[in-house]
Motif scaffolding. Structure first.
Motif, short mmCIF file in Angstrom:
data_model
loop_
_atom_site.label_atom_id
_atom_site.label_comp_id
_atom_site.label_asym_id
_atom_site.label_seq_id
_atom_site.Cartn_x
_atom_site.Cartn_y
_atom_site.Cartn_z
N GLU A 201 -8.08 -44.44 43.61
CA GLU A 201 -8.02 -45.43 44.79
C GLU A 201 -8.23 -46.03 45.19
N GLU A 202 -9.65 -46.30 45.40
CA GLU A 202 -10.80 -47.08 46.07
C GLU A 202 -10.21 -48.69 44.61
N CYS B 91 -6.68 -49.94 44.94
CA CYS B 91 -6.91 -51.05 46.44
C CYS B 91 -7.54 -52.15 46.57
N TYR C 185 0.69 -46.11 44.52
CA TYR C 185 0.44 -46.73 45.21
C TYR C 185 2.10 -46.60 46.52
N ASN D 207 2.58 -43.58 47.88
CA ASN D 207 0.58 -43.43 48.89
C ASN D 207 1.33 -44.89 49.81
N ARG E 117 -1.27 -44.93 53.60
CA ARG E 117 -2.45 -44.59 53.84
C ARG E 117 -3.27 -45.50 52.65
N LEU E 118 -2.38 -46.15 51.50
CA LEU E 118 -3.60 -47.33 50.67
C LEU E 118 -3.32 -48.56 51.33
#
Length: 523
Positions: A207-208, A211, A259, A262, A265-266
């Motif tokens: 996820e990092e 992003c 993505y 979520n 949040r992202l």
């Protein structure tokens, strides 16, 4: 020679021979069967082989009487079965039997060799099968696997559980194995995740990185494109770069769905990354921004103003451009080539004035068809000369319109006909036109109407007026020649002449304009 016609217990295998076979065939069969350990019976045995000749009525009668499910060990085979077993060196087992019935088979036309078809048919019958079934009723269709029709048959019947498509080599394989084994089906993965199979889970590191990628490409959500396909396809296109080896953990569809599901949040994580870098809108490398194409230089066309063109035409004479002789300062006087008549002694005489004594014009004096309407007024002394006006004012004045009006004069009632309707001798044109049918009769109108005086000899028209009319006509004619010579419309030439009132300047202007167009456009 081995005793192949004996069972495992050493007992002789029993045979019954069809009675209507030729005697020599029956004798040979009995000899072979006995020599190989078998025994020929005079009656149909409960267990054993019945040797028949295929496709005969006797064969059909025997099968109808003795082929039954209660005797599974009783087999009907062609009489060539004995020789086939002798050649094979073994008792050929009846393997092509299902539910006590021969398995129906169809030999497809893709097996084109007649000898191969005959051999294949005999092998099937020797092993208990029926090779004479149709394609619809057959359980097994034998075809050549090296043809396209074989694959078409496989696709056609792959959903039918009661029909098999096999190669012609399949028969020999079954005989060698002494068992019927159809070509097995293999599992082809239809796609998707199998039930119970673990999928690759997304980690915090995934996820990092996702992003970070979105923050570099689309730092501001209002720009749009974060849920599009192309952004994540470009991400997976970076898989060849060692720094982006992590993208192989998931497909581009999975990255996009991660993505999309979520996003709230992202987006907060992306905003934090953007807050640190503070990139500007449209920086190089951001998604959706491409290099602006190079601008092509525009070709500007220099336009000369009207006053600049006029100045150029004023100096046209200095450039040595050909033109018309200058007009006389007096608009009522004409140059020699515009209506003036040279005489032998070198004098020039205006139209309408008497010639000098002892001189004759080289040719009769003629003028353009400018005719004044007839008048009954008596001749008066010449009036005072009219005030001097420019050509432009004269062409636009009502007097000009009145001057031109007689050109279209017509006869009204009993009035004399206009001048254009008379012949040179003063008589009316086409005298026979209005006569009656009877020869020698008078015209319908009676006596000939009063004739109008000729334009050139009417004493009521003074010479100065006639010169002005001729001058206007010659001006129009000269303007038409300028328009035709330099390929402009007569209206354009007349419009410019009305503004300037100078014939030489008009000619020079349009000559310079044509020269300018030829240099620029070659026209």
């Amino acid at each position: 020679m081995s005793m192949i016609f004996q069972d495992n217990n050493g007992q002789a295998v029993k045979f019954f021979i069809q009675k209507d076979l030729p005697q020599d065939v029956q004798a040979e069969l009995c000899e072979n069967i006995t020599s190989l350990g078998g025994r020929v019976e005079t009656k149909v045995p409960r267990a054993g082989f019945i040797l028949v000749q295929p496709a005969t009525p006797e064969e059909e009668r025997l099968k109808a009487c003795w082929l039954t499910g209660e005797r599974p060990d009783r087999f009907f085979v062609p009489y060539s079965y004995v020789e086939a077993c002798k050649t094979a060196g073994m008792l050929l087992r009846q393997i092509f039997i299902e539910n006590n019935q021969p398995i129906p088979m169809f030999i497809h036309p893709s097996i084109a060799n007649p000898n191969a078809r005959t051999t294949l048919s005999l092998r099937i019958m020797h092993s208990g099968g029926n090779p004479h079934a149709s394609a619809q009723s057959a359980r097994v269709i034998l075809a050549d696997p090296n043809t396209d029709v074989f694959q078409n048959l496989v696709k056609t019947y792959q959903g039918d559980p009661n029909k098999y498509i096999e190669s012609y080599l399949w028969v020999k394989k079954c005989i060698d194995k002494s068992a019927v084994t159809f070509t097995p089906l293999v599992y082809k993965n239809p796609g998707g995740r199998r039930p119970g199979e673990e999928r690759t889970q997304f980690t915090d590191d995934d996820e990092e990185r996702l992003c970070q990628w979105i923050a570099d490409k689309i730092p501001y959500k209002e720009t749009g494109g974060r849920t599009g396909n192309r952004l994540y396809q470009q991400l997976c296109d970076q898989a060849g770069d060692p720094e982006y080896a992590w993208v192989n953990r998931h497909t581009w569809q999975s990255w996009r769905e991660r993505y999309k599901k979520n996003a709230t949040r992202l987006d907060a994580m992306i905003a934090a990354i953007v807050e640190q870098k503070r990139p500007a809108h449209g920086e190089k490398g951001q998604y959706g921004y491409v290099r602006q194409p190079e601008e092509k230089p525009k070709r500007t066309r220099k336009k000369r103003k009207a006053d600049q063109l006029d100045d150029g035409f004023v100096h046209a004479a200095e450039l040595g451009l050909p033109g018309m002789p200058p007009m006389p300062p007096n608009p009522q006087m004409l140059p020699p080539h515009m209506g003036m008549h040279p005489v032998p002694n070198g004098f020039t005489v205006l139209p309408g004035e008497p010639l000098p004594p002892n001189s004759q014009p080289p040719h009769p004096v003629t003028y353009a068809p400018m005719v004044m309407p007839p008048t009954s007024q008596q001749q008066h002394p010449p009036p005072a000369p009219p005030p001097q006006i420019s050509h432009a004012e004269h062409r636009k004045s009502p007097a000009r319109e009145e001057d031109e009006e007689p050109e279209w004069a017509v006869k009204v009632g009993n009035a004399p006909p206009p001048a254009w309707a008379r012949s040179n001798d003063g008589s009316e044109q086409n005298p026979q036109k209005r006569q009656k049918v009877n020869e020698g009769s008078e015209t319908e109108e009676g006596a000939a109407p009063e004739q109008a005086p000729r334009a050139g000899s009417d004493p009521t028209i003074d010479a100065q007026t006639l010169v002005a009319l001729a001058s206007i006509h010659v001006i129009d004619h000269t303007l038409s020649e300028i328009a035709r010579e330099f390929r402009f419309t007569v209206e354009e030439v007349k419009e410019f002449y009305d503004k300037c009132g100078e014939m030489e300047r008009t000619r020079n202007r349009f000559q310079e304009m044509r020269h300018f167009l030829q240099e620029k456009f070659g026209t």
